[in-house]
Structures are given as C-alpha cells and as structure tokens.
Design an enzyme around this catalytic site. Structure first.
Site: not given
Ligand code: TPP
Length: 698
Positions: A400, A402, A425-426, A428, A481
């Site tokens: 986890l 980025e 994933q998102f 943001d 999100h």
C-alpha cells in the site's frame, strides 16, 4: 598491471581488476573535481558540486559487470569514469556544451546519465531516482536477467520517502539491487545522526535486506566487500545495503562555505585520514605497485590531459535558444486502423478489462502493478479481473504505497522501452507518488531525449463509485475518493493526460496510450465504469452517442490528442460545449433537451485527451457556433477547465458573439458524502441546460 583479486566462488565470469587503472580513474575524478572547482571560482560557470572523498566508488563499480545498471548521485564522478571511461563528459556538462553526454548541456553538472552505459538520469531531488531503481530491479528479476542495479545516495538521502520506497520494493520483492549509502557524515550542514535512529545496518536487516558497514576510505576493502556483496545480489540471495563510511573533503557544493558549519579540527582530521585517493596511493606504494614519485607524476599527467580536453571542449557548440522546447513530450504517431472485431455492448469497465488483455497478449513483458489488482476481484473496481484469470501473473498486487507502485512501473518501462501499467486505486492518492510521477515526466526533457519513460498510470477519478449517470446522487465517493485529478496531471510538463467518456474510446485510447514514450495519466471516471449511453429527459437514448457503447473485440487504437465532435440536432450549431469524461454525458443530455425544445443544433466536443488537447477542434467548434461553454467536474479553483477557458478567450475571441461560459464543481475541497450536498457540489445536465438558455438569450 592486472591483478585478479575477485572472489573465487563468484558465479559470473570473473573480470580481472586492473588495479592501476582503478587508481588512475580515482585520480582523474579528483583532478577533474579540483579543476572544475577552480573554474567555478573563476566564474566560468555558475555551479559545481564535487566528489572529493567519494572516489572509492570507482571500486564498487569495478565489482559490477558492464551490463549491470546504475543509479548514481552527484558525488559519483569516479563511478561515472569507471563505467564510461569518458573524462570529457563531466567537463562538457560543466561548460553546458551540446556535446554533453548526460543532458547535452541542459542540466547542472554532476547529474550523471547515460542510456548507452545504463546509468539512469540523476535528479537534483535527493534520492528521487530510488523508486525508479526499484522498477529496474523488478524488471531484471521478472525477465530472469543476470544483471543487477547499483543504487547510490548520501546519508541524507536515507531519510527521504523515495529511498524508503526503494527499500520496501527491494525487501518485499527481493530484488537484485545493491544499495550503497555513501555516508560522509553530512547533509549540507546536518550531521548524519539526525537522518536515522540506531544502526542503519540493523535497521536494514530487520526489514529483510542483508546489510554491512564498509570502510570507504580504504579502496581495496571497498572493492573486496563490493565483489562479495554483488555476488550475493546476483546469485538471487536478495538485495543488499552497503553502509559505506566516507569523509567529505570539500564543502557541500560551490554555494556552501565549509567553515560556517564544520570545525577546523574536524576538516583537518577528515583530510588527513579519510582521503581515499591518498590512502590508495600509499597502499599501492606499500605493496610495490607504484614508486613514491609515481603519485605526483600521475597527477600531473592527468591534469595536463584534462587541460587539453578543456581547451578542445571550449571550442564545442553551446545550446541555442531555439531548442528550448525540444523533447518536452513524445506523443505516438497514430496509424489509422479500422476495428475489425465483432462489436458487442460493453460498459467502460469491460472495455478496460479487454484492453489490458490485448496488451498482455501482444507484449510478454506487460503487467499491471497496484493495490489488490492480483486478487480474483481484479482490484477494487475489477479492472484487472479478466487479466487475473486469463493471463496469470500479469496483474501483480503491490504494497500500500503509491510511490512504490509508480516507481516499479516507471523503472520497468525504462528497461523494456514499453509502458508497464501502474494502477492507483483512487486519483486522490496519486499525491504520495507526485514527485515520482513529475520526475518521470521530466526525464525526456532533462536528458535532451536521451531517456524516455513509457509509463501508463490508470486511476479511478471523479465522482461516483460506478452507478449509472444522472441516477440521483453522484455516488458517495466523498473526500479521498472523488477528486477529478486533471488539475494536477495537466499541470505537469511532459505528461499526457487522457480522460475517456465512452467504452469504445476507453479501449482504443488505452491501447494507444501503451505506445507512448511519455508517461500517460489515464483517468477513468468512476461514474462511467458501468454507465449506459446518455438519455434525454424523456428517457430516449441520445442517438449520436449510442454507438460508442458498442465495442469491437480485438485490437484497435484511437489517436491521442484528437477530440470527438458530436453534433446533436440539425442545422448550424448555436453553441459549442467543450467537456470530457462524465461531463460529456451530462452535456449531451442537456444539449438533447434543449434541441428537443427549441430545435437547431448544439455541438459537444469530447476532448478525450486533455494534454495535449485538440486546439484545432476546439477552435473550429467555437468558430462555427460563436458561443461556447466549458464544462468540467473539477472544483472551481485553478483547474484544467479554467486553463481551457482562458485559451479560448485568448485564441478565439473574435469568433465569439457572447461571453464564453464556464461550468464547474464548487470551490470546496471535494464533494461531501451526503447526497444533498454532493448533488449541490457537482454540475449536472440541469446546470448545463440553464447555461444554454442564458447563453442563447445573451
Ligand atoms: C528532496 C530534496 N530536499 C532538499 C534538497 C537540497 N539538498 C541538496 S543536497 C542536500 C544534502 C544531501 O545530503 P546527503 O544525502 O547526505 O548527500 P551529500 O551531499 O552529503 O553527499 C540537500 C538537503 C534536495 N536537493 N532535494
């Protein structure tokens, strides 16, 4: 003289160490350093950062094979010389000559880079190459190559997020990476004691990386340890961290006064005991390789060679202003191709799944790397679900982090020359990888086209978690999100940003994006993943859009940088609406409702690519309609939509019969969770319809 002192048990063919050549390389590094330091003081160029005290890095490089990869930092002049043998290169860059092998005179000196010699491009951002080095290591392991990568940074660099991302990449995936921490005791004025707690070696071991402390002031000890540790990495035993103890003999850089932060005694002791060139010279005399007189003789010979080189280099061309925009971006040249596969109705998520399968089948090195992507679910949205079942091993779940994710894909792409896909994933959460993304996009420019970074970043962006368009609430994404994302990506020079509105475009553009040699941000709107074609207020599907939910099987591509022009109604257009992503569907609904009521025609320009955007299509649409609305779901702060609006004002002013309109989300941080506030935050077809009415009346 050639002396084979490589470890006998080495599994690779032992290369013999030319011990006097190694010494000479270290002397060239020191004499180059001293020459350039003086020239900077004489005002011949603006900046210099030196290597004095770090020359034993030549011994680390001597322990590598020629096809091993390197990620160096600014003190690694000796490493550069040991690998390339090019003593002209550092001078050429210092004097900003177009012949410079690292950046053709575009970057500061001491920023080592060479695609030919497999030296990744050094950044000024300390340790920022680290996540890329992890990506290179990942690719070498993935392809089962017998190569490794050397990564270097200073003691200050150890504290950066970037280095910690590399550490995690190497530890989690047990990558073939030798990390050398060149600890000279200082990070500008900060002592190394504030960079980490406890012992670096024990810290690394505790995290799953073998580590050793090595005395870098002793060149032979450095070489012997390097041979051993390189062998450890190459034989598949996992990554290694070498804590290399050195001394810094000069100030931090030409901009620093050494006496302002270091005591006279400490400087004197460092110079007397920690000079690797002096120490190695003594060792060579003691062991009968050199006579005492040879030391000064070699230094003088090298100085004369360098002065000769300098005279030649000063005759070489300097950069001209007309090249300032060269090598900012590489957009692939599109080859027209007609989709031949049978068409079937698919939502965008299905189209993306299919595109990823196509990429994996056509390119054995293609993979998607990101959180949860390797699970049977295929990531939290299911974009890699087909890949997981049909192409095992090509969707790989990541830790986890980025920055870890983007670094793996970027570095692997640099090795292969083809884009590898990072899934965030998102959108943001791109922010923890922001530095790595920004630098990936800068490499082409910084190296004057020497390196390219093919990199595909796919991410869910904008409102919604997947519900049908205009189904009431926007989807409850809320903070963290539901950011749109294009504000940042389109502000990064060297980045391509794509945001498709339909399944047909999503597949064709994703396949084309994988051909790009510049990084691509591929923004997948959450509300569009499962949406149907847009409808008017009577529930009729808008005919001009329906066909784009019909997706051909197999491979086809669509051009980057080309908008889609959608005409709704008949006759001359009265308004051009410029939008992208989800707002294309909202704009079509608004346009259809207006045309149903008043007749005529409205054009919706779906930009599809935001950077670089299709200036011609925008200008043509404005020229024909003479009225324009820009619609974005970004919040109303500095945004891509505002940029586009400003571009239209600047370039299309005389084609306008009314004020160019702008519709966006509100100037708040993000959409709130509850449906009432969320709906108030985003623009909808209704907002656009009202604006159309106002504009037609103006
Ligand atoms: C991310 C980042 N923060 C700050 C700086 C400014 N800076 C340049 S060099 C340096 C010190 C680096 O120290 P270290 O890693 O120990 O290497 P050394 O210069 O001592 O060899 C700093 C803070 C930078 N270039 N990059």
């Amino acid at each position: 003289m050639t002396v084979n002192i490589r470890a006998k048990e080495a599994s690779t063919p032992a290369e013999s160490l030319d011990i006097l050549s190694l010494y000479r390389t270290m002397v060239i590094a020191r004499v180059t350093n001293d020459l350039l330091k003086t020239r900077k003081t004489q005002g011949r160029f603006p900046f210099y950062i030196g290597c004095a005290g770090h020359e034993s890095m030549a011994a680390v490089v001597a322990a590598l094979n020629h096809d091993d990869w390197m990620s160096l930092y600014y003190r690694d002049l000796a490493a550069w010389l040991q690998r390339t043998g090019d003593m002209y290169g550092p001078l050429r860059e210092a004097y900003s000559r177009t012949t410079g092998p690292m950046s053709a005179g575009r970057n500061m000196p001491s920023h080592y880079s060479s695609k030919r010699h497999r030296i990744l491009p050094t950044f000024s951002e300390v340790a920022a190459l680290a996540p890329f080095a992890g990506g290179v290591g990942f690719s070498l392991k993935w392809h089962k190559r017998n190569e490794i990568i050397l990564f270097t940074t200073g003691d200050g660099g150890v504290a950066t997020n970037d280095f910690n991302a590399l550490f995690r990449q190497t530890a989690v995936h047990q990558l073939p990476v030798l990390m050398v921490i060149e600890d000279n005791g200082w990070a500008i004025t900060a002592p190394s004691t504030i960079q980490w707690g406890g012992s670096l070696v024990e810290w690394a071991k505790g995290g799953g990386v073998y580590a050793e402390e090595v005395d870098g002031t002793d060149t032979m000890a450095t070489y012997e340890a390097s041979v051993r540790l390189v062998e450890h990495v190459r034989s598949g035993k996992g990554p290694v961290l070498m804590h290399l103890r050195l001394g810094l003999l000069d100030p931090h850089s030409s901009s620093t006064d050494i006496r302002s932060y270091r005591t006279k005694e400490e400087i004197e002791i460092t110079k007397a005991t920690k000079d690797p060139v002096k120490n190695f010279g003594h060792w060579l005399v003691e062991h009968g390789y050199l006579q005492e007189d040879d030391i000064e003789r070699i230094r003088k010979e090298v100085r004369a060679e360098l002065e000769h080189a300098e005279t030649e280099i000063l005759q070489e061309p300097e950069p001209s202003a007309d090249r300032v925009l060269k090598d900012v971006l590489r957009v692939p040249t599109w080859q027209e191709n007609i989709p031949r596969g049978t068409k079937k109705q698919l939502p965008m998520l299905g189209a993306i799944n299919e595109a990823l399968i196509e990429l994996a089948q056509r390119d054995p090195g293609f993979f998607v790397y990101g959180q949860d992507v390797g699970s049977p679910k295929g990531g939290v949205f299911g974009a890699t679900a087909m890949l997981v079942t049909q192409c095992p091993g090509r969707a790989i779940s990541s830790p986890l982090n980025e920055q870890v994710i983007v670094g793996i894909a970027a570095g692997a792409g640099m090795v292969d020359g083809n884009a590898r896909c990072a899934e965030i994933q998102f959108v943001d959460y791109h922010q923890s990888a922001a530095q790595t993304i920004r630098l990936a996009a800068r490499i082409l420019y910084q190296t004057y086209g020497g390196w390219t970074v093919p990199l595909l970043i796919r991410t869910k962006s904008g409102s919604g978690g997947g519900g049908p368009i205009s189904s009431g609430g926007a989807g409850g994404g809320a903070f963290g999100h539901s950011n749109a994302g294009e504000q940042w990506f389109t502000s990064v020079p060297g980045m391509i940003t794509i945001c498709p509105a339909t399944p047909f475009d999503a597949k064709g553009l994703l396949l084309e994006a994988a051909r790009a040699q510049s990084p691509v941000a591929f923004l997948e709107r959450g509300r569009l993943y499962r949406s149907e074609p847009p409808k008017d207020s009577q529930g009729n599907i808008i005919a001009a859009m329906a066909e784009y939910w019909s997706v051909p099987e197999g491979y086809y591509t669509l051009p980057i940088g080309k908008a889609r022009r959608i005409r709704i109604g008949n006759g001359p257009t009265s308004i051009a609406i410029i939008s992208w992503g989800t707002m294309v569907l909202e704009s079509c609904t608004a346009a259809a409702n207006s045309v149903n009521r008043y007749g005529g025609a409205i054009e919706v320009v779906d930009l599809r690519t935001l950077a670089p955007f299709d200036e011609e299509a925008v200008a043509a649409a404005v020229r024909e309609a003479n009225r324009v609305i820009v619609v974005t779901e970004e919040d109303d702060l500095t945004s891509f939509g505002r940029h586009l609006h400003s571009w239209i004002v600047q370039n299309c002013f005389y084609d306008l019969d009314a004020t160019p309109s702008f519709i966006s989300a509100l100037p708040a941080p993000a959409a709130p969770y509850n449906a009432t506030e969320e709906s108030a935050f985003y623009p909808t077809a209704k907002t656009i319809e009202q604006k159309i009415e106002e504009l037609l009346a103006e």
